[in-house]
Design a protein around this motif. Structure first.
Motif: not given
Length: 754
Positions: A476-482, A496-502
């Motif tokens: 999951w941590r390897e996703l480009e975007l979460t 979080p992925g490589k770019e992550a937003w809450l």
């Protein structure tokens, strides 16, 4: 026997003072605003707020308090006074938070502002909505649509869910799994195969006209307590309830109505189950075979038991099913069900004598390797006496999330053939994608292969709820975007992925004020009724946006301009979205705006309810099971079957506290329930720490350590423990054959002493 450990149990009825005490304890822990009690007064009532917990019906004539213990906990938890501000993340890194317990993460309170993950500091940091929408949109433009999955948790209302599904297809994919994939997708596949409908066939009114209820694999005391009122009413007018479940759950045994002063003080509890059949995990197919066998035996002896006119006019495949019953011995049935012949014959006698029968079931049937066959067997039983498609009878799954059925209804589906793509093309002027999308399991498989690049979550805590967590979490941590649309912090946010937003959103109980004024949303219950819901509480933060506004904001940024895609207009007035829903599904949502606040909701219809069978044969289909135990496991020395459970202080991955009152358990969730005779035979004692190890698909070692052995009344060879703590034991490939729903109610394990 004197040398056996004493099983834990709760010796009181469900409901009553214990229920009120449970609500009070969560209210104190959540520090909810006093105005939350006004929300409870309006909960599940016409013109009020529709509970965000389970999907049980909202009756046309509600009680004074039309909420249950679990629903009250959900509301109080939503309206907590605690706040998880950006300053919280100044003090705690993500690497620290990943080790917090689920309860403690959520207890930090409501998220208050948009947050971006900063890898350099390993923290979430404050962001603006404009920056969030712009960055997410730009990233989605760079990713291949097929590599991105849009997941929905099952709570989001019809309006944001509809736009979310449309957005995904405008973006270019059908990767639209939701929490149904994890729980009840077996119903959508299995039930549709045999009666042509992917949902239950009953309406709420049917419960007032049934003579018997056959109840499988569902725990109403913990998971949907409001069902206990109609069950109590049914019993008191003479209905007989036959419960099938490995655990003797108190909600199916006794109930005290908290709204009945006499019963709360001097009166006696209402006994719910006329007969409680303690079936082995996965043994429901064999148990149902035994009941059906008895029904046919009585028909051959006495006649007039089977509904021959219904069978001739509406059913296909009865002869093959009869042959299977004839060749299946009682010895086999007893072995695979774990139930004596006399008990199953007793249940068959009740069924045969009842004019109208409803079959109710939960995830005990659906979360099995052959769950689809178990549902088919329940339908077989109901068809024998014409118990589908008439008043007081039917097949009815009990759903979990408050709008999980409704999300499927308005297009959140990975199966393009279930969505009116021609209507979407006509309304929105684009070519919808036709390639099948990912189920949840297929998304996880793509994640492990490195093919999944982006994840957008409309609510939920998916990475915590899935199987094979030891494999899934690092991937999951390897996703480009979460991207997570959320109300509180949870374990998935700590991956979080490589770019992550809450992106923090309103809860359903809060005011949703847009340019046209206060907004109403709609939800669908398990009986296919649609209700309007309006929130009246002050939002937890002025920075929160509605789920619909967030979906529209991302879509507007990620997609090219199209004059038909009026994201700002739809955000300003949700009635315009309801018009789109009505245009897309005119038969089911006719006059939606005018009918959505009708007492009891409006019924969107169900062909099987009217005995219109949209199956391959054009009739209701008898099926012939290929197995007698739905968990798909062989007997093996040292192998146990593990069932995962929710506690009384829990709703899915949300943990309100550490009390499992209705099972007599408190404290640690790291326990494994075990039959006292099995404990004796294996030399284990109470509270002894053990390790559970998965006993199938042994490509890797799957284990959960330091579980305290706890004696409990379970069928021999069975174990039970809590979800999601024991999910690492479920292999990703251990799922229902047809639906790919993880088989969390039938996990093969062995025990190793620590």
């Amino acid at each position: 026997m004197d040398d056996l450990a004493k099983p834990h149990r709760y010796n009181h009825a469900t409901g009553g003072w214990g229920s009120l005490e449970g609500i009070a304890r969560v209210e104190a822990a959540s520090k909810a605003n006093p105005a939350a009690f006004q929300t409870l007064a309006e909960q599940n009532k016409p013109g009020g707020y529709m509970c965000s917990s389970c999907a049980w019906a909202k009756p046309p004539n509600p009680h004074v308090a039309e909420f249950c213990e679990n629903g009250a906990k959900a509301t109080l938890w939503d309206l907590t006074g605690e706040r998880c501000t950006p300053q919280f993340f100044d003090e705690h890194s993500v690497s620290e938070l990943i080790h917090w317990e689920d309860h403690d993460l959520e207890k930090a309170g409501r998220l208050t502002e948009p947050l971006r993950y900063d890898a350099a500091s390993d923290r979430y940091v404050r962001a603006t909505w404009q920056d969030a929408f712009l960055a997410i949109g730009e990233k989605l433009k760079r990713l291949t649509p097929r590599s991105v999955t849009f997941y929905a948790s099952g709570k989001a209302a019809l309006e944001p869910s509809y736009l979310y599904a449309v957005f995904a297809r405008m973006y270019g994919h059908n990767n639209l799994p939701d929490s149904s994939n994890m729980c009840h997708e077996t119903t959508s596949v299995g039930l549709k195969k045999v009666i042509g409908s992917p949902v239950g066939t009953c309406t709420f009114d049917d419960l007032a006209h049934c003579d018997a209820i056959f109840y499988f694999g569902q725990n109403p005391g913990t998971n949907s307590p409001r069902i206990l009122h109609p069950l109590k009413d049914a019993v008191e007018r003479g209905c007989k309830i036959i419960a099938f479940n490995p655990l003797r759950e108190r909600g199916l045994m006794e109930f005290v109505d908290p709204q009945n002063p006499w019963q709360m003080t001097a009166g006696k509890p209402t006994k719910i189950a006329h007969q409680y059949v303690q079936v082995r995990p996965g043994g429901d197919i064999a148990a149902l075979m035994g009941v059906c066998k008895r029904v046919l035996e009585l028909d051959s002896q006495e006649g007039n038991i089977l509904d021959t006119a219904f069978l001739a006019a509406h059913c296909h495949g009865l002869d093959d099913f009869r042959a299977k019953l004839a060749e299946t011995s009682w010895t086999e049935i007893e072995q695979h069900s774990g139930v004596k012949r006399a008990e199953l014959e007793q249940a068959g006698d009740v069924y045969s004598a009842a004019k109208n029968v409803i079959g109710i079931y939960g995830m005990g049937l659906t979360q099995q390797v052959h769950g689809s066959q178990a549902i088919g067997m329940l339908v077989n039983l109901l068809l024998l006496r014409g118990n589908i498609g008439r008043q007081g009878a039917g097949c009815q799954p009990i759903r979990g999330h408050s709008n999980v059925q409704g999300q499927r209804t308005v297009g959140i589906s990975e199966k393009p053939e279930l969505v009116p793509m021609d209507k979407l093309k006509e309304i929105f002027g684009f070519e919808p994608p036709v390639e099948k999308g990912h189920t949840t399991v297929e998304f996880l498989e793509a994640l492990l292969r490195g093919e999944a690049k982006g994840f957008v979550g409309l609510g939920g805590n998916l990475a915590r709820a899935v199987p094979d967590q030891s494999l899934i979490s690092p991937a999951w941590r390897e996703l480009e975007l979460t991207v997570h649309v959320a109300t509180r912090l949870n374990r998935t946010h700590c991956l979080p992925g490589k770019e992550a937003w809450l992106l923090p959103c309103l809860v359903r109980a809060e005011e949703d004020i847009q340019d046209s004024g206060p907004q109403t949303v709609t939800v669908e219950d398990s009986f296919s009724h649609i209700y309007g819901s309006i929130g009246r509480r002050r939002p937890a933060s002025p920075h929160l946006k509605s789920e619909l506004a967030i979906v529209a904001g991302i879509a507007k940024s990620a997609l090219p301009f199209n004059p038909l895609w009026r994201w700002d207009d739809w955000t300003a007035d949700y009635a315009k979205v309801r018009k789109l829903i009505e245009r897309t599904y005119p038969d089911q949502f006719r006059d939606m705006e005018a009918r959505m606040n009708e007492p009891g909701g409006f019924y969107r219809g169900n062909p099987a309810h009217d005995r219109v069978w949209k199956t391959e044969s054009g009739k209701a289909q008898f099926t012939v099971p290929t197995v007698l135990n739905s968990n798909g496991l062989d007997e093996r020395a040292g192998r146990y079957t593990l069932v995962t459970l929710r506690s009384n202080d829990q709703f899915n991955t949300t943990i309100y506290g550490h009390s499992d009152r209705l099972r007599g358990l408190n404290g640690s969730r790291m326990i494994v329930l075990m039959n006292p005779e099995d404990m004796r035979d294996t030399g284990l004692i109470e509270d002894q720490p053990v390790t559970l190890v998965t006993d199938c698909q042994e490509d890797i070692r799957r284990e959960v350590r330091s579980l305290a052995v706890t004696p409990y009344d379970l069928p021999r060879g069975s174990l039970a423990g809590y979800f999601p703590e024991l999910n690492p034991l479920i292999p990703l490939g251990h799922h229902d054959v047809l639906s790919k729903t993880p088989a969390a109610k039938g996990i093969p394990v062995r025990i190793e002493a620590n």
